[in-house]
Motif scaffolding. Structure first.
Motif, PDB file in Angstrom:
ATOM      1  N   VAL A   1       0.848  -1.185   0.000  1.00 43.38           N
ATOM      2  CA  VAL A   1       0.000   0.000   0.000  1.00 43.38           C
ATOM      3  C   VAL A   1       0.883   1.235   0.000  1.00 43.38           C
ATOM      4  O   VAL A   1       1.926   1.268   0.638  1.00 43.38           O
ATOM      5  CB  VAL A   1      -0.965   0.044   1.205  1.00 43.38           C
ATOM      6  N   LYS A   2       0.457   2.260  -0.748  1.00 42.88           N
ATOM      7  CA  LYS A   2       1.193   3.509  -0.780  1.00 42.88           C
ATOM      8  C   LYS A   2       0.844   4.343   0.448  1.00 42.88           C
ATOM      9  O   LYS A   2      -0.300   4.349   0.888  1.00 42.88           O
ATOM     10  CB  LYS A   2       0.842   4.298  -2.050  1.00 42.88           C
ATOM     11  N   PRO A   3       1.814   5.066   0.998  1.00 42.53           N
ATOM     12  CA  PRO A   3       1.505   5.948   2.127  1.00 42.53           C
ATOM     13  C   PRO A   3       0.624   7.109   1.692  1.00 42.53           C
ATOM     14  O   PRO A   3       0.589   7.481   0.522  1.00 42.53           O
ATOM     15  CB  PRO A   3       2.881   6.440   2.582  1.00 42.53           C
ATOM     16  N   VAL A   4      -0.092   7.660   2.656  1.00 38.03           N
ATOM     17  CA  VAL A   4      -0.942   8.818   2.380  1.00 38.03           C
ATOM     18  C   VAL A   4      -0.045  10.001   2.015  1.00 38.03           C
ATOM     19  O   VAL A   4       0.902  10.310   2.730  1.00 38.03           O
ATOM     20  CB  VAL A   4      -1.800   9.164   3.610  1.00 38.03           C
ATOM     21  N   PRO A   5      -0.304  10.689   0.895  1.00 41.00           N
ATOM     22  CA  PRO A   5       0.553  11.805   0.489  1.00 41.00           C
ATOM     23  C   PRO A   5       0.502  12.961   1.481  1.00 41.00           C
ATOM     24  O   PRO A   5      -0.523  13.235   2.089  1.00 41.00           O
ATOM     25  CB  PRO A   5      -0.031  12.232  -0.867  1.00 41.00           C
ATOM     26  N   ASP A   6       1.638  13.656   1.641  1.00 39.44           N
ATOM     27  CA  ASP A   6       1.667  14.858   2.474  1.00 39.44           C
ATOM     28  C   ASP A   6       1.356  16.076   1.610  1.00 39.44           C
ATOM     29  O   ASP A   6       1.179  15.970   0.395  1.00 39.44           O
ATOM     30  CB  ASP A   6       3.030  14.997   3.166  1.00 39.44           C
ATOM     31  N   GLY A   7       1.288  17.237   2.248  1.00 36.68           N
ATOM     32  CA  GLY A   7       0.891  18.452   1.546  1.00 36.68           C
ATOM     33  C   GLY A   7       1.842  18.859   0.437  1.00 36.68           C
ATOM     34  O   GLY A   7       1.411  19.308  -0.634  1.00 36.68           O
ATOM     35  N   ASP A   8       3.153  18.720   0.674  1.00 38.44           N
ATOM     36  CA  ASP A   8       4.121  19.069  -0.359  1.00 38.44           C
ATOM     37  C   ASP A   8       4.004  18.125  -1.556  1.00 38.44           C
ATOM     38  O   ASP A   8       4.149  18.542  -2.710  1.00 38.44           O
ATOM     39  CB  ASP A   8       5.545  19.018   0.197  1.00 38.44           C
ATOM     40  N   HIS A   9       3.756  16.875  -1.277  1.00 41.02           N
ATOM     41  CA  HIS A   9       3.550  15.867  -2.336  1.00 41.02           C
ATOM     42  C   HIS A   9       2.397  16.300  -3.242  1.00 41.02           C
ATOM     43  O   HIS A   9       2.521  16.318  -4.477  1.00 41.02           O
ATOM     44  CB  HIS A   9       3.249  14.520  -1.668  1.00 41.02           C
ATOM     45  N   GLY A  10       1.285  16.695  -2.631  1.00 42.56           N
ATOM     46  CA  GLY A  10       0.139  17.149  -3.404  1.00 42.56           C
ATOM     47  C   GLY A  10       0.437  18.412  -4.190  1.00 42.56           C
ATOM     48  O   GLY A  10      -0.029  18.574  -5.325  1.00 42.56           O
ATOM     49  N   ARG A  11       1.228  19.305  -3.604  1.00 43.11           N
ATOM     50  CA  ARG A  11       1.569  20.561  -4.293  1.00 43.11           C
ATOM     51  C   ARG A  11       2.426  20.283  -5.524  1.00 43.11           C
ATOM     52  O   ARG A  11       2.294  20.974  -6.552  1.00 43.11           O
ATOM     53  CB  ARG A  11       2.311  21.494  -3.327  1.00 43.11           C
TER      54      ARG A  11
ATOM     55  N   VAL B   1       4.230   9.338 -13.376  1.00 43.69           N
ATOM     56  CA  VAL B   1       5.028  10.137 -12.445  1.00 43.69           C
ATOM     57  C   VAL B   1       4.883   9.557 -11.046  1.00 43.69           C
ATOM     58  O   VAL B   1       3.779   9.215 -10.613  1.00 43.69           O
ATOM     59  CB  VAL B   1       4.559  11.611 -12.433  1.00 43.69           C
ATOM     60  N   GLU B   2       5.999   9.446 -10.356  1.00 40.86           N
ATOM     61  CA  GLU B   2       5.995   9.088  -8.943  1.00 40.86           C
ATOM     62  C   GLU B   2       6.749  10.183  -8.188  1.00 40.86           C
ATOM     63  O   GLU B   2       7.746  10.719  -8.680  1.00 40.86           O
ATOM     64  CB  GLU B   2       6.674   7.745  -8.694  1.00 40.86           C
ATOM     65  N   VAL B   3       6.248  10.518  -7.001  1.00 43.25           N
ATOM     66  CA  VAL B   3       6.910  11.457  -6.102  1.00 43.25           C
ATOM     67  C   VAL B   3       7.231  10.676  -4.840  1.00 43.25           C
ATOM     68  O   VAL B   3       6.325  10.092  -4.226  1.00 43.25           O
ATOM     69  CB  VAL B   3       5.998  12.661  -5.775  1.00 43.25           C
TER      70      VAL B   3
ATOM     71  N   PRO C   1      10.893  25.455  -8.475  1.00 37.76           N
ATOM     72  CA  PRO C   1       9.932  25.402  -7.366  1.00 37.76           C
ATOM     73  C   PRO C   1      10.048  24.152  -6.506  1.00 37.76           C
ATOM     74  O   PRO C   1       9.678  24.178  -5.330  1.00 37.76           O
ATOM     75  CB  PRO C   1       8.580  25.436  -8.095  1.00 37.76           C
ATOM     76  N   LEU C   2      10.543  23.047  -7.059  1.00 38.55           N
ATOM     77  CA  LEU C   2      10.638  21.814  -6.283  1.00 38.55           C
ATOM     78  C   LEU C   2      11.534  21.960  -5.067  1.00 38.55           C
ATOM     79  O   LEU C   2      11.368  21.257  -4.062  1.00 38.55           O
ATOM     80  CB  LEU C   2      11.168  20.670  -7.172  1.00 38.55           C
ATOM     81  N   MET C   3      12.475  22.878  -5.117  1.00 38.86           N
ATOM     82  CA  MET C   3      13.404  23.065  -3.999  1.00 38.86           C
ATOM     83  C   MET C   3      12.697  23.541  -2.744  1.00 38.86           C
ATOM     84  O   MET C   3      13.184  23.363  -1.632  1.00 38.86           O
ATOM     85  CB  MET C   3      14.509  24.043  -4.421  1.00 38.86           C
ATOM     86  N   GLY C   4      11.514  24.130  -2.914  1.00 37.41           N
ATOM     87  CA  GLY C   4      10.759  24.608  -1.753  1.00 37.41           C
ATOM     88  C   GLY C   4       9.810  23.580  -1.184  1.00 37.41           C
ATOM     89  O   GLY C   4       9.135  23.857  -0.175  1.00 37.41           O
ATOM     90  N   TRP C   5       9.736  22.387  -1.796  1.00 34.67           N
ATOM     91  CA  TRP C   5       8.769  21.381  -1.359  1.00 34.67           C
ATOM     92  C   TRP C   5       9.449  20.104  -0.916  1.00 34.67           C
ATOM     93  O   TRP C   5       8.945  18.999  -1.094  1.00 34.67           O
ATOM     94  CB  TRP C   5       7.777  21.096  -2.488  1.00 34.67           C
ATOM     95  N   VAL C   6      10.639  20.249  -0.314  1.00 36.77           N
ATOM     96  CA  VAL C   6      11.358  19.115   0.264  1.00 36.77           C
ATOM     97  C   VAL C   6      11.706  19.458   1.703  1.00 36.77           C
ATOM     98  O   VAL C   6      11.737  20.624   2.088  1.00 36.77           O
ATOM     99  CB  VAL C   6      12.639  18.786  -0.537  1.00 36.77           C
ATOM    100  N   ARG C   7      11.955  18.415   2.484  1.00 35.97           N
ATOM    101  CA  ARG C   7      12.330  18.644   3.894  1.00 35.97           C
ATOM    102  C   ARG C   7      13.836  18.811   4.008  1.00 35.97           C
ATOM    103  O   ARG C   7      14.580  18.232   3.245  1.00 35.97           O
ATOM    104  CB  ARG C   7      11.886  17.443   4.745  1.00 35.97           C
TER     105      ARG C   7
END
Length: 203
Positions: free
Chosen positions: A40-50, A111-113, A197-203
């Motif tokens: 099962v895939k984990p539930v996406p987080d907010g950055d994933h959705g963005r 696409v996979e994130v 923009p991807l640089m702003g959506w990583v931890r």
């Protein structure tokens, strides 16, 4: 993607029955079957959705007839695999009338994130599973199916890995582009991504 069982001979019909049962029990579970292994895939987080929003907007600007679908696909050589990519680039109406699982033929790109563990920022089991599923097993499954392009947005390495030219076994070409640089998605996609923009959506 978290593996929950190793069932090398799980049949397509058995998987679809299990998937329907899981969906009734918990809507957030997103089951997949890759090379006979159920997970099962984990539930996406907010950055994933963005990130998916960002990609969708670019794709429809490049081709108004296109859409990034949330669609389950039958994959692998004999279509015994079932994958639910984070995004499937295809004509907007192509999956109308299909159920939860559709033939992958119309897909121009999947696409996979990469996902983060929901309980901690660093979980070795989750990391190794992500490595195996997104970076090893899915490229093989998507190439076997003949999907022209597989783009992995890897939030761990801060790269976009673009797999292309499937030969029925593997992708013959894989390009790694760090976040912040432009990515040219090859034919039949033919879209240029500015990944800054991807640089702003990583931890």
């Amino acid at each position: 993607m978290t593996a929950i069982a190793d069932r090398p001979h799980l049949l397509s019909e058995q998987f679809e029955a299990v998937a329907r049962s899981l969906a009734r029990e918990a809507e957030e579970l997103r089951p997949e079957l890759i090379h006979g292994k159920l997970g099962v895939k984990p539930v996406p987080d907010g950055d994933h959705g963005r990130i998916i929003q960002w990609l969708t907007r670019i794709c429809i600007q490049a081709g108004p007839e296109l859409w990034v679908h949330d669609q389950g696909l039958r994959v692998e050589t004999y279509r015994t695999g079932h994958a639910r990519p984070d995004g499937v680039l295809a004509p907007a109406d192509v999956f109308v009338g299909h159920g939860e699982w559709a033939d992958a033929g119309p897909a121009l790109m999947v696409v996979e994130v990469t996902s983060y563990d929901s309980d901690s920022d660093s979980d070795s089991d989750s990391d190794s599973d992500t490595d195996r599923r997104d970076r090893v097993e899915k490229p093989r499954a998507y190439a076997e199916t003949g999907i022209p392009v597989y783009a992995l947005i890897d939030r761990d390495s801060c790269e976009v890995i673009v797999h292309s030219v499937p030969d029925g076994v593997r992708y013959e070409r894989s390009d790694r582009i760090p976040f912040g640089k432009a990515v040219e998605l090859p034919a039949p996609v033919g879209i240029r991504l500015d990944t800054e923009p991807l640089m702003g959506w990583v931890r």
